[in-house]
Scaffold this active site. Structure first.
Site, PDB file in Angstrom:
ATOM      1  N   ARG A 260       0.840  -1.198   0.000  1.00 27.02           N
ATOM      2  CA  ARG A 260       0.000   0.000   0.000  1.00 27.02           C
ATOM      3  C   ARG A 260       0.875   1.248   0.000  1.00 27.02           C
ATOM      4  O   ARG A 260       1.839   1.336   0.762  1.00 27.02           O
ATOM      5  CB  ARG A 260      -0.908   0.000   1.239  1.00 27.02           C
ATOM      6  CG  ARG A 260      -1.822  -1.207   1.255  1.00 27.02           C
ATOM      7  CD  ARG A 260      -2.832  -1.175   2.374  1.00 27.02           C
ATOM      8  NE  ARG A 260      -3.628  -2.402   2.322  1.00 27.02           N
ATOM      9  CZ  ARG A 260      -4.589  -2.715   3.187  1.00 27.02           C
ATOM     10  NH1 ARG A 260      -4.880  -1.858   4.177  1.00 27.02           N
ATOM     11  NH2 ARG A 260      -5.260  -3.831   3.066  1.00 27.02           N
ATOM     12  N   ARG A 275       2.315   0.894  10.305  1.00 30.33           N
ATOM     13  CA  ARG A 275       1.807   1.285   8.983  1.00 30.33           C
ATOM     14  C   ARG A 275       2.953   1.236   7.984  1.00 30.33           C
ATOM     15  O   ARG A 275       3.777   2.142   7.910  1.00 30.33           O
ATOM     16  CB  ARG A 275       1.216   2.696   9.070  1.00 30.33           C
ATOM     17  CG  ARG A 275       0.448   3.151   7.829  1.00 30.33           C
ATOM     18  CD  ARG A 275      -0.171   4.523   8.029  1.00 30.33           C
ATOM     19  NE  ARG A 275      -1.090   4.548   9.140  1.00 30.33           N
ATOM     20  CZ  ARG A 275      -2.363   4.171   9.073  1.00 30.33           C
ATOM     21  NH1 ARG A 275      -2.867   3.767   7.941  1.00 30.33           N
ATOM     22  NH2 ARG A 275      -3.132   4.204  10.149  1.00 30.33           N
ATOM     23  N   GLU A 347      -6.573  -1.140  15.152  1.00 32.34           N
ATOM     24  CA  GLU A 347      -7.198  -2.072  14.220  1.00 32.34           C
ATOM     25  C   GLU A 347      -6.236  -3.192  13.826  1.00 32.34           C
ATOM     26  O   GLU A 347      -5.095  -2.922  13.449  1.00 32.34           O
ATOM     27  CB  GLU A 347      -7.643  -1.314  12.966  1.00 32.34           C
ATOM     28  CG  GLU A 347      -8.267  -2.213  11.921  1.00 32.34           C
ATOM     29  CD  GLU A 347      -8.566  -1.455  10.626  1.00 32.34           C
ATOM     30  OE1 GLU A 347      -8.706  -0.209  10.681  1.00 32.34           O
ATOM     31  OE2 GLU A 347      -8.648  -2.110   9.575  1.00 32.34           O
ATOM     32  N   SER A 350     -10.365  -6.325   9.808  1.00 36.52           N
ATOM     33  CA  SER A 350     -11.558  -5.657   9.317  1.00 36.52           C
ATOM     34  C   SER A 350     -12.325  -6.681   8.497  1.00 36.52           C
ATOM     35  O   SER A 350     -11.796  -7.220   7.538  1.00 36.52           O
ATOM     36  CB  SER A 350     -11.147  -4.464   8.456  1.00 36.52           C
ATOM     37  OG  SER A 350     -12.266  -3.665   8.150  1.00 36.52           O
ATOM     38  N   ARG A 389       0.794  -6.560  12.409  1.00 36.80           N
ATOM     39  CA  ARG A 389       0.184  -5.962  13.591  1.00 36.80           C
ATOM     40  C   ARG A 389       0.008  -6.988  14.707  1.00 36.80           C
ATOM     41  O   ARG A 389       0.054  -6.643  15.890  1.00 36.80           O
ATOM     42  CB  ARG A 389      -1.149  -5.312  13.226  1.00 36.80           C
ATOM     43  CG  ARG A 389      -0.918  -4.052  12.384  1.00 36.80           C
ATOM     44  CD  ARG A 389      -2.162  -3.209  12.211  1.00 36.80           C
ATOM     45  NE  ARG A 389      -1.835  -2.003  11.447  1.00 36.80           N
ATOM     46  CZ  ARG A 389      -2.708  -1.056  11.127  1.00 36.80           C
ATOM     47  NH1 ARG A 389      -3.993  -1.183  11.499  1.00 36.80           N
ATOM     48  NH2 ARG A 389      -2.331   0.007  10.454  1.00 36.80           N
TER      49      ARG A 389
END
Length: 425
Positions: A260, A275, A347, A350, A389
């Site tokens: 990403r 991130r 988070e 999801s 994560r």
RNA sequence: GGAGAGGUGGCAGAGUGGUAAUGCAGCGGGUUGCUAACCCGUCUACCCGAUAGGGUAGCGGGGGUUCGAAUCCCCCCCUCUCCGCCA
């Protein structure tokens, strides 16, 4: 992607969904384009019908050795008219499609109204935040102190938002991925898949990343895209196909790297590996019948939760508000894991039901038993979990005062039985 | 990268300019003590239509030529074979 016919029949529901997403009502515009398109199409078809009939006469006349020049001249006139009408229809059709493909999915009825993450609803919690006799550190402090998490080396290789893991941490990352895959395949019935991580435009269009979110993606010089999530190849497994009811549900999982650009996140979460431009993730994808997708979302969320439970991590389940959901989702659960070093929930998964929104874009259908015709499938995707994560969460939750980290029991079989990792791992 | 072959319904397989043969399978119906055989029907998308029904399109995708294209021309995609390179 919306069905123009559905909008024609339910313009108010369509507009209400857009408003809940923070957009303007657009049904009037859609309906106008749709009307233009259909009128042009109807007229073009009528002319074409005449053309076909006349062409047949030409054939018949020539077969008899008669002169067909008069008929040919007549058809010639129709040809221009048809071309004009067809062009008008195509233009309207493309305009309608371009309009619709940029619109996000309608939120499900039980999705809370809201503008952003502040309006998300906590559904439940599991476990408790661990207590420490010392000030818990953040994951990068632990990893760097161990000498097993190297941001400088990564930066020399690739720049910001990359990391090099070594020794026990590299091993633990692999252990986490293997543990998650085993759980989902052996206990939850998912089939493990090893998909391409370079894909074409059409695949990203199918799941909704394109055409709107190209900036978030990496592209190769020969026009492949690096997947931002395995949701893309896994969901597109059913693109263009017609399944029978007995094929469903399809449940697949994959451990892949994800890429990403984080174009919109400049300056956010710059420290550590929270991130990154590249991370690995175990993804869950379910393809099912429309009346099963609500239950499937609950099931999938449960599968992701079970990973956290087995790892002994405290988390909460959030129901995203209408303003915080992704483009393709109609309902989303986020799993937020407790990070003691950050003193915050973050988070880690999801899980979304997309209804037929993606299936429509990629034309994934099924044939209902005993019915004529086909209907679009429902698609769901969820992280089960983000591996990077999860590593962060283990480090922060299982840290000791001396800088070592206990290995969660569930992970020990994947790490030669190691119970603790430290600087010499 | 070079050379070549190919892509037609669920499957098999014909069709080189006149509007998609045929076979098999599945499904529905008919016939029928039962089964088999046999007969009829059965693709998808979209448009018009209250319904019944009617129409247009689809032979990997997109353009073009033609009164008319699965068939001829151009571009692209995919599969396979051989050579080269390669984990």
């Amino acid at each position: 992607m919306f069905d123009p016919r559905w909008i024609r029949e339910n313009p108010d529901a369509f507009d209400a969904g857009l408003v809940r997403r923070g957009l303007e009502p657009l049904s009037a515009q859609v309906l106008a384009l749709d009307k233009t398109r259909r009128e042009a199409q109807t007229q073009a078809q009528e002319v074409q019908s005449q053309r076909n009939a006349l062409s047949k006469q030409v054939g018949a006349a020539k077969a008899k050795g008669e002169d067909a020049a008069e008929i040919i001249a007549e058809v010639g006139a129709l040809k221009d008219e048809h071309a004009r009408l067809e062009e008008a229809g195509k233009t309207a059709d493309q305009a309608l499609k371009a309009f619709l493909e940029g619109l996000p999915n309608t939120p499900a009825a039980d999705v809370p109204e809201g503008a952003d993450e502040a309006d998300n609803l906590e559904i439940r919690q599991h476990g408790h935040a661990p207590t420490f006799e010392f000030e818990p550190k953040q994951h990068f402090e632990i990893g760097e102190a161990m000498g097993r998490m190297d941001f400088e080396a990564a930066s020399r290789l690739s720049g910001a938002r990359f990391v090099v893991l070594r020794g026990a941490l590299a091993r633990m990352e692999r252990a986490l991925g293997a543990f998650m895959l085993d759980l989902h395949t052996k206990e939850f019935g998912y089939t493990e898949v090893s998909p391409p991580i370079l894909v074409r435009d059409t695949a990203l269009y199918g799941t909704g990343q394109l055409p709107k979110f190209a900036d978030d993606l990496y592209r190769t010089e020969d026009d492949y895209w690096l997947i931002p999530t395995a949701e893309v190849p896994l969901t597109n497994l059913v693109a263009g196909s017609v399944l029978s009811e007995s094929d469903l549900p399809v449940r697949v999982t994959a451990l892949t790297p994800c890429f990403r650009s984080e174009a919109g996140a400049a300056g956010r979460d710059t420290r550590g590996m929270l991130r990154q431009h590249q991370f690995s993730k175990v993804e869950l994808v379910s393809i099912c019948l429309p009346d099963q997708s609500d239950a499937e979302l609950e099931r999938m969320t449960g599968c992701a939760e079970e990973v956290l439970r087995r790892l002994g991590l405290h988390y909460r389940v959030m129901l995203l508000s209408s303003g915080d959901m992704g483009f393709s989702a109609r309902k989303t659960h986020d799993l937020e894991v407790w990070l003691p070093g950050q003193d915050a929930y973050r988070e880690i998964s999801s899980c979304s039901s997309c209804g037929d929104f993606q299936a429509r874009r990629m034309d994934g259908r099924y044939r209902p038993d005993g019915e004529k015709g086909t209907r679009h499938l429902h698609t769901l995707n969820g992280s089960g979990l983000a591996v990077g994560r999860a590593l962060i969460a283990v480090l922060e939750n299982y840290q000791n005062a001396d800088g070592s980290v206990r290995v969660p029991e569930a992970l020990q079989p994947y790490m030669d039985g190691a119970e603790v990792i430290g600087g010499d791992g």
